[in-house]
Write an enzyme that holds these catalytic residues in place. Structure first.
Site, PDB file in Angstrom:
ATOM      1  N   ASN A  22      24.117  88.630  46.147  1.00 51.26           N
ATOM      2  CA  ASN A  22      23.152  89.714  45.964  1.00 51.26           C
ATOM      3  C   ASN A  22      21.867  89.976  45.782  1.00 51.26           C
ATOM      4  O   ASN A  22      21.351  91.018  46.290  1.00 51.26           O
ATOM      5  CB  ASN A  22      23.431  90.786  44.381  1.00 51.26           C
ATOM      6  N   LYS A  56      22.524  82.274  51.555  1.00 48.09           N
ATOM      7  CA  LYS A  56      22.706  80.786  52.003  1.00 48.09           C
ATOM      8  C   LYS A  56      23.451  80.696  53.251  1.00 48.09           C
ATOM      9  O   LYS A  56      24.385  81.551  54.014  1.00 48.09           O
ATOM     10  CB  LYS A  56      23.693  80.358  51.084  1.00 48.09           C
ATOM     11  N   GLY A 115      35.426  89.859  43.177  1.00 52.83           N
ATOM     12  CA  GLY A 115      34.780  89.523  44.138  1.00 52.83           C
ATOM     13  C   GLY A 115      35.119  87.767  44.804  1.00 52.83           C
ATOM     14  O   GLY A 115      35.786  87.315  44.645  1.00 52.83           O
ATOM     15  N   LEU A 116      34.233  88.271  46.495  1.00 52.05           N
ATOM     16  CA  LEU A 116      35.092  87.091  46.890  1.00 52.05           C
ATOM     17  C   LEU A 116      33.955  85.780  47.063  1.00 52.05           C
ATOM     18  O   LEU A 116      35.029  84.807  48.038  1.00 52.05           O
ATOM     19  CB  LEU A 116      34.889  87.957  48.955  1.00 52.05           C
ATOM     20  N   ASP A 117      33.542  86.126  46.937  1.00 52.04           N
ATOM     21  CA  ASP A 117      32.273  84.943  46.358  1.00 52.04           C
ATOM     22  C   ASP A 117      33.219  84.067  45.548  1.00 52.04           C
ATOM     23  O   ASP A 117      33.712  82.545  45.629  1.00 52.04           O
ATOM     24  CB  ASP A 117      30.631  84.547  46.030  1.00 52.04           C
ATOM     25  N   THR A 177      23.084  85.706  40.710  1.00 52.14           N
ATOM     26  CA  THR A 177      22.638  86.744  40.022  1.00 52.14           C
ATOM     27  C   THR A 177      23.100  87.193  38.766  1.00 52.14           C
ATOM     28  O   THR A 177      21.849  87.517  37.470  1.00 52.14           O
ATOM     29  CB  THR A 177      23.004  88.166  41.463  1.00 52.14           C
TER      30      THR A 177
HETATM   31  N1  LIG Z   1      16.121  77.190  47.333  1.00 46.47           N
HETATM   32  C1  LIG Z   1      16.152  78.645  46.318  1.00 46.47           C
HETATM   33  N2  LIG Z   1      15.785  79.960  46.438  1.00 46.47           N
HETATM   34  C2  LIG Z   1      16.600  80.526  45.791  1.00 46.47           C
HETATM   35  N3  LIG Z   1      16.723  81.018  44.905  1.00 46.47           N
HETATM   36  C3  LIG Z   1      16.780  79.836  44.215  1.00 46.47           C
HETATM   37  C4  LIG Z   1      16.650  78.220  45.256  1.00 46.47           C
HETATM   38  N4  LIG Z   1      17.090  77.269  44.725  1.00 46.47           N
HETATM   39  C5  LIG Z   1      17.685  77.886  43.222  1.00 46.47           C
HETATM   40  N5  LIG Z   1      17.646  79.836  43.139  1.00 46.47           N
HETATM   41  C6  LIG Z   1      18.153  79.899  42.274  1.00 46.47           C
HETATM   42  O1  LIG Z   1      19.059  80.441  42.172  1.00 46.47           O
HETATM   43  C7  LIG Z   1      19.186  81.763  41.503  1.00 46.47           C
HETATM   44  C8  LIG Z   1      20.098  82.711  42.572  1.00 46.47           C
HETATM   45  O2  LIG Z   1      21.461  82.505  42.714  1.00 46.47           O
HETATM   46  P1  LIG Z   1      22.578  82.735  44.500  1.00 46.47           P
HETATM   47  O3  LIG Z   1      23.684  81.664  44.045  1.00 46.47           O
HETATM   48  O4  LIG Z   1      21.685  82.660  45.531  1.00 46.47           O
HETATM   49  O5  LIG Z   1      22.960  84.157  44.054  1.00 46.47           O
HETATM   50  P2  LIG Z   1      23.316  84.959  44.240  1.00 46.47           P
HETATM   51  O6  LIG Z   1      24.281  84.205  45.446  1.00 46.47           O
HETATM   52  O7  LIG Z   1      23.577  86.194  43.251  1.00 46.47           O
HETATM   53  O8  LIG Z   1      22.634  85.522  45.670  1.00 46.47           O
HETATM   54  C9  LIG Z   1      17.619  82.223  41.288  1.00 46.47           C
HETATM   55  O9  LIG Z   1      17.739  82.649  40.766  1.00 46.47           O
HETATM   56  C10 LIG Z   1      17.495  80.646  41.331  1.00 46.47           C
HETATM   57  O10 LIG Z   1      16.522  80.769  39.895  1.00 46.47           O
HETATM   58  C1  LIG Z   2      30.541  88.854  39.993  1.00 47.17           C
HETATM   59  C2  LIG Z   2      30.018  89.084  41.831  1.00 47.17           C
HETATM   60  C3  LIG Z   2      28.636  90.457  40.849  1.00 47.17           C
HETATM   61  C4  LIG Z   2      28.586  87.784  41.442  1.00 47.17           C
HETATM   62  O1  LIG Z   2      27.858  87.797  42.409  1.00 47.17           O
HETATM   63  P1  LIG Z   2      26.142  87.196  43.285  1.00 47.17           P
HETATM   64  O2  LIG Z   2      26.213  86.524  41.548  1.00 47.17           O
HETATM   65  O3  LIG Z   2      27.217  85.884  43.893  1.00 47.17           O
HETATM   66  O4  LIG Z   2      25.670  87.362  43.859  1.00 47.17           O
HETATM   67  C5  LIG Z   2      30.239  89.548  42.959  1.00 47.17           C
HETATM   68  O5  LIG Z   2      31.725  88.447  42.312  1.00 47.17           O
HETATM   69  C6  LIG Z   2      30.767  90.679  42.976  1.00 47.17           C
HETATM   70  O6  LIG Z   2      30.753  91.993  42.765  1.00 47.17           O
HETATM   71  N1  LIG Z   2      32.565  91.088  42.036  1.00 47.17           N
HETATM   72  C7  LIG Z   2      33.189  91.732  42.416  1.00 47.17           C
HETATM   73  C8  LIG Z   2      33.296  92.613  40.570  1.00 47.17           C
HETATM   74  C9  LIG Z   2      34.687  91.319  40.396  1.00 47.17           C
HETATM   75  O7  LIG Z   2      34.395  90.283  40.782  1.00 47.17           O
HETATM   76  O8  LIG Z   2      35.225  91.365  39.076  1.00 47.17           O
HETATM   77  K   LIG Z   3      27.486  84.532  40.481  1.00 51.61           K
END
Ligand SMILES: Nc1ncnc2c1ncn2[C@@H]1O[C@H](COP(=O)(O)OP(=O)(O)O)[C@@H](O)[C@H]1O
Ligand SMILES: CC(C)(COP(=O)(O)O)[C@@H](O)C(=O)NCCC(=O)O
Ligand SMILES: [K+]
Length: 252
Positions: free
Chosen positions: A9, A13, A101-103, A126
């Site tokens: 979100n 990566k 969620g797919l992740d 996030t």
């Molecule tokens: N190199 C980086 N770039 C951005 N965010 C980072 C990094 N290293 C650590 N973080 C932390 O990771 C968090 C985001 O995690 P991330 O798993 O990438 O989120 P999402 O999958 O939701 O996009 C941010 O809140 C930040 O604190």
């Molecule tokens: C829970 C999440 C928002 C996490 O997202 P991320 O923090 O990795 O960006 C994502 O896995 C998602 O949108 N899931 C769908 C809702 C669920 O898993 O029930």
């Molecule tokens: K997450």
């Protein structure tokens, strides 16, 4: 070379692997937008990318835009991970498996492929998610709560006097004694909420899966939790491990 993307979100990566596969990573990074990704790749891998596999928790439209941009810019096709009821010995525990969620799903598949035993996965991005798998590979479900970025931003957005910059925030996190400034009070308050969540998940994991459960930490803020779970496996690329299982290439 193979491009792998985990579109969360907040951040995308990315990493690049040799075309013949294998664990060796050629390069990788974290970017804030599609455009930033294209620029990073174009400067490093002009003409060298062969295909892409990706997982996204973004909307279908956003994901399609990125897939199209990669096709236009590098001429590569993307394999996009899709939901499944079961994969590689793991069964999806959601009532409606497509809603998970797919992740999360790929992290679950990745963790079980590494351990083949009961696992708890905490993904700190996030959002913070937890997922439980028993020793037979049944996903038991999990929990979702706001991650550190959302917790602090909600406070900043909904109050008038909570304002401080990122450098101060980082500094404030080095201790958990009662804060003597706004930054310390907020950052440590949020960290303690996170610690409470992590403790509860460990307790639940033991109840649900037994004492022998392996704890995985992943996501951008995994290191924050690592201090409280010294036995945990910190695996930043857990989603990518699952992605390779969900989207294998010919010969893999
Ligand atoms: N190199 C980086 N770039 C951005 N965010 C980072 C990094 N290293 C650590 N973080 C932390 O990771 C968090 C985001 O995690 P991330 O798993 O990438 O989120 P999402 O999958 O939701 O996009 C941010 O809140 C930040 O604190
Ligand atoms: C829970 C999440 C928002 C996490 O997202 P991320 O923090 O990795 O960006 C994502 O896995 C998602 O949108 N899931 C769908 C809702 C669920 O898993 O029930
Ligand atoms: K997450």
């Amino acid at each position: 070379m193979i491009l792998e993307l985990d579109c969360g979100n907040s951040f995308i990566k990315w990493r690049v692997l040799p075309r013949q596969g294998g664990a060796q990573v050629v390069a990788g990074g974290v970017v804030g937008s599609d455009e930033e990704l294209l620029v990073a790749l174009a400067s490093r891998f002009p003409g060298e990318l062969f295909m892409c596999r990706l997982v996204s928790v973004r909307s279908e439209d956003e994901t399609r835009l990125l897939v199209d941009a990669l096709k236009n810019r590098f001429g590569i096709d993307c394999r996009v991970a899709a939901s499944a009821q079961s994969l590689a010995g793991v069964s999806n525990g959601y009532d409606e498996y497509r809603r998970l969620g797919l992740d999360r799903w790929l992290a679950v598949v990745g963790a079980y492929s590494l351990e083949r035993r009961a696992c708890l996965i905490l993904d700190l991005g996030t959002a913070i998610t937890s997922d439980f798998i028993d020793s037979a590979g049944s996903h038991l479900g999990g929990f979702i709560c706001p991650g550190m970025p959302l917790m602090r931003n909600q406070l900043r957005t909904h109050t008038r006097r909570i304002r401080y910059d990122d450098a101060v925030a980082e500094q404030a996190q080095h201790s958990l004694v009662p804060g003597r400034s706004t930054a310390e009070a907020v950052e440590r308050g949020c960290l303690l909420m996170l610690r409470g969540f992590v403790d509860t998940q460990l307790e639940l994991a033991r109840q649900q899966c037994g004492d022998d459960v392996t704890v995985f930490l992943t996501g951008g803020d995994a290191v924050l939790a690592a201090q409280w779970v010294p036995a945990a496996r910190v695996v930043p690329d857990l989603v990518f491990i699952g992605l390779a299982i969900a989207c294998p290439l010919a010969g893999e």
